[in-house]
Scaffold this motif. Structure first.
Motif, PDB file in Angstrom:
ATOM      1  N   ASN A 251       0.803  -1.227   0.000  1.00 25.78           N
ATOM      2  CA  ASN A 251       0.000   0.000   0.000  1.00 25.78           C
ATOM      3  C   ASN A 251       0.841   1.285   0.000  1.00 25.78           C
ATOM      4  N   ILE A 252       2.128   1.176  -0.302  1.00 28.21           N
ATOM      5  CA  ILE A 252       2.939   2.385  -0.492  1.00 28.21           C
ATOM      6  C   ILE A 252       2.830   2.764  -1.966  1.00 28.21           C
ATOM      7  N   LYS A 253       2.042   3.778  -2.269  1.00 29.18           N
ATOM      8  CA  LYS A 253       1.799   4.148  -3.666  1.00 29.18           C
ATOM      9  C   LYS A 253       3.044   4.745  -4.297  1.00 29.18           C
ATOM     10  N   TRP A 254       3.716   5.598  -3.562  1.00 32.13           N
ATOM     11  CA  TRP A 254       5.010   6.116  -4.014  1.00 32.13           C
ATOM     12  C   TRP A 254       5.806   6.646  -2.817  1.00 32.13           C
ATOM     13  N   LYS A 255       7.088   6.836  -3.068  1.00 34.62           N
ATOM     14  CA  LYS A 255       8.023   7.297  -2.030  1.00 34.62           C
ATOM     15  C   LYS A 255       9.085   8.126  -2.729  1.00 34.62           C
ATOM     16  N   THR A 256       9.284   9.369  -2.274  1.00 38.97           N
ATOM     17  CA  THR A 256      10.201  10.295  -2.951  1.00 38.97           C
ATOM     18  C   THR A 256      11.125  10.948  -1.931  1.00 38.97           C
ATOM     19  N   ALA A 257      12.393  11.007  -2.259  1.00 39.38           N
ATOM     20  CA  ALA A 257      13.359  11.663  -1.366  1.00 39.38           C
ATOM     21  C   ALA A 257      13.105  13.166  -1.317  1.00 39.38           C
ATOM     22  N   ILE A 258      13.261  13.746  -0.129  1.00 39.31           N
ATOM     23  CA  ILE A 258      13.062  15.189   0.058  1.00 39.31           C
ATOM     24  C   ILE A 258      14.437  15.860   0.037  1.00 39.31           C
ATOM     25  N   PRO A 259      14.623  16.865  -0.812  1.00 34.19           N
ATOM     26  CA  PRO A 259      15.967  17.441  -0.994  1.00 34.19           C
ATOM     27  C   PRO A 259      16.610  17.978   0.284  1.00 34.19           C
ATOM     28  N   LEU A 260      15.890  18.818   1.030  1.00 33.17           N
ATOM     29  CA  LEU A 260      16.461  19.435   2.222  1.00 33.17           C
ATOM     30  C   LEU A 260      15.643  19.040   3.455  1.00 33.17           C
ATOM     31  N   PRO A 261      16.282  19.036   4.622  1.00 30.07           N
ATOM     32  CA  PRO A 261      15.551  18.617   5.829  1.00 30.07           C
ATOM     33  C   PRO A 261      14.524  19.649   6.269  1.00 30.07           C
ATOM     34  N   GLY A 262      13.601  19.208   7.090  1.00 32.07           N
ATOM     35  CA  GLY A 262      12.593  20.112   7.642  1.00 32.07           C
ATOM     36  C   GLY A 262      11.652  19.345   8.545  1.00 32.07           C
ATOM     37  N   PHE A 263      11.071  20.050   9.509  1.00 31.87           N
ATOM     38  CA  PHE A 263      10.115  19.420  10.424  1.00 31.87           C
ATOM     39  C   PHE A 263       8.679  19.856  10.125  1.00 31.87           C
ATOM     40  N   ASN A 264       8.503  20.524   9.000  1.00 37.35           N
ATOM     41  CA  ASN A 264       7.135  20.919   8.635  1.00 37.35           C
ATOM     42  C   ASN A 264       6.398  19.747   8.033  1.00 37.35           C
ATOM     43  N   SER A 265       5.088  19.853   7.979  1.00 37.69           N
ATOM     44  CA  SER A 265       4.224  18.757   7.534  1.00 37.69           C
ATOM     45  C   SER A 265       3.652  19.066   6.153  1.00 37.69           C
ATOM     46  N   PRO A 266       3.238  18.029   5.417  1.00 33.74           N
ATOM     47  CA  PRO A 266       2.703  18.265   4.075  1.00 33.74           C
ATOM     48  C   PRO A 266       1.304  18.875   4.100  1.00 33.74           C
ATOM     49  N   VAL A 267       0.983  19.650   3.069  1.00 36.83           N
ATOM     50  CA  VAL A 267      -0.386  20.097   2.806  1.00 36.83           C
ATOM     51  C   VAL A 267      -0.708  19.722   1.358  1.00 36.83           C
ATOM     52  N   ILE A 268      -1.999  19.643   1.057  1.00 34.50           N
ATOM     53  CA  ILE A 268      -2.432  19.139  -0.253  1.00 34.50           C
ATOM     54  C   ILE A 268      -3.482  20.075  -0.840  1.00 34.50           C
ATOM     55  N   TRP A 269      -3.339  20.357  -2.121  1.00 31.02           N
ATOM     56  CA  TRP A 269      -4.405  21.059  -2.854  1.00 31.02           C
ATOM     57  C   TRP A 269      -4.481  20.447  -4.249  1.00 31.02           C
ATOM     58  N   GLY A 270      -5.638  19.895  -4.558  1.00 34.26           N
ATOM     59  CA  GLY A 270      -5.785  19.250  -5.858  1.00 34.26           C
ATOM     60  C   GLY A 270      -4.830  18.080  -5.988  1.00 34.26           C
ATOM     61  N   ASN A 271      -4.041  18.080  -7.028  1.00 33.45           N
ATOM     62  CA  ASN A 271      -3.084  16.985  -7.230  1.00 33.45           C
ATOM     63  C   ASN A 271      -1.669  17.389  -6.852  1.00 33.45           C
ATOM     64  N   LYS A 272      -1.564  18.397  -5.970  1.00 31.06           N
ATOM     65  CA  LYS A 272      -0.235  18.873  -5.570  1.00 31.06           C
ATOM     66  C   LYS A 272      -0.044  18.786  -4.054  1.00 31.06           C
TER      67      LYS A 272
END
Length: 599
Positions: A251-272
């Motif tokens: 059930n892991i649809k995709w996994k992508t490396a994040i360029p720089l570190p950060g402790f912020n969380s993702p937000v979503i709008w549409g397909n982004k």
């Protein structure tokens, strides 16, 4: 004993009273039917005149005179709306009252009038029998007309509610566990009709015509900020997966490396999907494709006028990009530890940017952003000059700024509908303070918290919750007057925030405990030791609570009096961030990768 017998004059007065009340009820029925017919014919937001003016505004967005004309027309439409609403409500009450008078009068006459015994030899089909039959038809017709009138009044009220939604006067009707609850307009009609609120509503229409403000439906369909809509820890999305395994890829649809570190969380709008990352030399905003995880664009945030030359000293648990971005689907807004604030369009182009001043805060700036209508809201609680600010989301121009007499904090604001109005609720020692998000005016405050506050507030059903380490968990009845309903200091949190619905408040601690309290009384129902520290905040989604620990294990359980685990899937990578949700998907920021989980 002598039996009371009213005079014929009294009987006639009652008859005339019943007749007058009946005629009045008949007129009210007709008016209600006419009102309903007018509502079906006229839509205030889609009148030909309004359509033409909005089309002209789209072609000439700088036409200030046209904007003013739209405001005036919109104001007239809103006045007509509330006039209709008042007429239906008042008409319904008057109709019920007049019917009550008719019934009481007729029953009184019936009781008082001398009853003559039936004449055995009376013949059917006589004049009197025919008269009684006609009276029954009149009675049945009247009852039918009244029933139709009440039904039409109800339908009119429903239609006005739908119009109210589209006019932006209340959010869509939501479930009680959800952050925006139905607006009690009866208490606020006058406020909405007069003063700055009406102008603000008209301005919203102008801005919406220019595409600056998303509709409530758009907001509900996305995940626009830290901890979801209003930053309150809830989301409307369904079909959320409860089983996955990062190690095997289940059930892991995709996994992508994040360029720089950060402790912020993702937000979503549409397909982004949006994130930020930063180190001592670079600050970047990222946009990922929700479907396949590809990085669509990376925008460096640099060369901002007034930005400090060097990176600030920050705490290891916050870093240089702790605040989560916010988006309204038109732009995405990011802020970093050094006070750099930027707005980017959905393709990653910087629209405007500025620096808010070097933060006097040993964490760096860590509070996340929120968007309200066409305003970007910033909680900036720095040593000696705390403030909450709003910037025009399109231009970056400061709309208002309110000084705050509080100590430093790294909590984030929440935006809630308390039933009569929208409130922006902030935490910092020593207060929970509520502001009007339109103009920054303070609405109320409660002395209930101490320390350098990390967790954000939670809200449900008229109660806001605050917590901090070495302080206390407090349940505050919001509004004026307000009061502290209950307090508890057995379990406290210094990082993760609580989440609540109308029945329960769930409090995580950074050392891995989860505690459930009765939201109204503070009675503790259960506690659960997950055995692993957690910095992520819980999310209440799809009838379940999702709590991610630092090892990447998601503890999914039912929001109920007794702890009932649903599953504990593993990401296979540590995380300190709060997950984001879209329909059928979870987006999780691990320590190094961004994950999309889907059945």
């Amino acid at each position: 004993m002598e039996i009371f017998r009213p005079s014929e004059k009294t009987i006639r007065i009652l008859q005339q009273l019943a007749l007058a009340a009946g005629l009045f009820a008949f007129i009210l029925c007709i008016l209600i039917l006419v009102n309903f017919y007018q509502l079906k014919r006229v839509d205030p937001l889609n009148s030909p005149a309004m359509k033409v003016m909005i089309e002209r505004l789209n072609n000439h967005p700088e036409d200030e005179q046209l904007k003013q004309e739209i405001r005036e027309l919109d104001l007239l439409a809103r006045k007509a709306f509330f006039a209709n609403r008042w007429q239906i409500k008042t008409g319904g009450y008057l109709l019920a009252f007049s019917l009550l008078i008719v019934v009481i009068s007729l029953k009184t006459i019936e009781l008082w009038r001398i009853k003559h015994p039936e004449i055995p030899m009376s013949k059917p089909g006589s004049f009197w029998d025919q008269r009684m039959l006609n009276m029954r038809w009149v009675t049945y017709s009247g009852i039918g007309l009244i029933a139709i009138s009440f039904l039409v009044a109800y339908l009119s009220h429903q239609q006005l509610g739908e119009q109210m939604d589209r006019m932006g006067l209340k959010p869509a009707q939501l479930a009680e566990e959800q952050p925006f609850q139905q607006l009690n307009t009866s208490a606020s009609d006058s406020n909405l009709l007069t003063g700055k609120d009406s102008l603000a509503a008209a301005d919203s229409l102008v801005s919406e015509a220019q595409g600056a403000i998303p509709t409530q439906k758009e907001i509900n369909e996305n995940f626009p900020a830290f901890r979801g809509i209003g930053g309150n820890g809830t989301s409307f999305h369904k079909n959320i997966p409860t089983k996955w395994d990062g190690k095997s890829g289940k059930n892991i649809k995709w996994k992508t490396a994040i360029p720089l570190p950060g402790f912020n969380s993702p937000v979503i709008w549409g397909n982004k999907v949006f994130l930020t990352g930063a180190n001592t030399t670079k600050k970047e905003v990222y946009c990922f494709d929700l479907e396949n995880g590809k990085i669509l664009w990376i925008t460096p945030i640099a060369n901002i006028p007034g930005s400090p030359a060097g990176a600030p000293k920050v705490n290891g648990e916050t870093g240089y990009s702790a605040p989560t971005v916010a988006t309204d689907g038109r732009r995405v807004y990011a802020i970093f530890a050094n006070g750099d604030l930027a707005a980017l369009d959905m393709d990653g182009k910087v629209v405007w940017s500025k620096n808010l001043g070097q933060p006097k805060n040993h964490y760096g700036h860590s509070s996340s952003l929120l968007v309200y209508q066409d305003l970007l809201l910033v909680q900036y609680d720095q040593s000696g000059n705390g403030a909450v600010m709003a910037f025009n989301s399109l231009t970056g121009k400061q709309a208002w700024k309110t000084a705050r007499d509080v100590k430093i904090s790294w909590a984030s604001p929440i935006l809630v509908n308390t039933g009569s109005r929208m409130e922006l609720i902030l935490l910092a020692e020593p207060y929970m303070i509520s502001y009007n998000p339109s103009n920054g005016k303070e609405l109320w405050r409660v002395d209930c918290i101490s320390g350098e506050v990390g967790p954000s507030a939670a809200y449900a059903d008229g109660i806001a919750f605050s917590v901090n380490d070495y302080s206390k968990l407090a349940a505050v009845k919001v509004g004026t007057p307000n009061s502290i309903l209950w307090e508890n200091d057995e379990y406290l949190s210094d990082i993760p925030s609580p989440v609540a619905n109308s029945k329960y408040v769930f409090l995580p601690t950074s050392y891995g405990m989860m505690v459930c309290y009765d939201a109204k009384t503070g009675n503790k129902y259960w506690e659960k030791d997950f055995g692993t520290p957690t910095y992520s905040s819980p999310m209440l989604v799809d009838g379940k609570v999702f709590q991610l620990d630092k090892k990447g294990v998601m503890h999914i359980f039912s929001p109920d009096k007794a702890y009932q685990s649903i599953s504990e899937p593993q990401l296979g990578e540590g995380s300190v961030c709060t997950p984001a949700f879209s329909e059928g998907r979870i987006i999780i920021r691990g320590d190094k990768h961004l994950y999309c989980i889907s059945n």
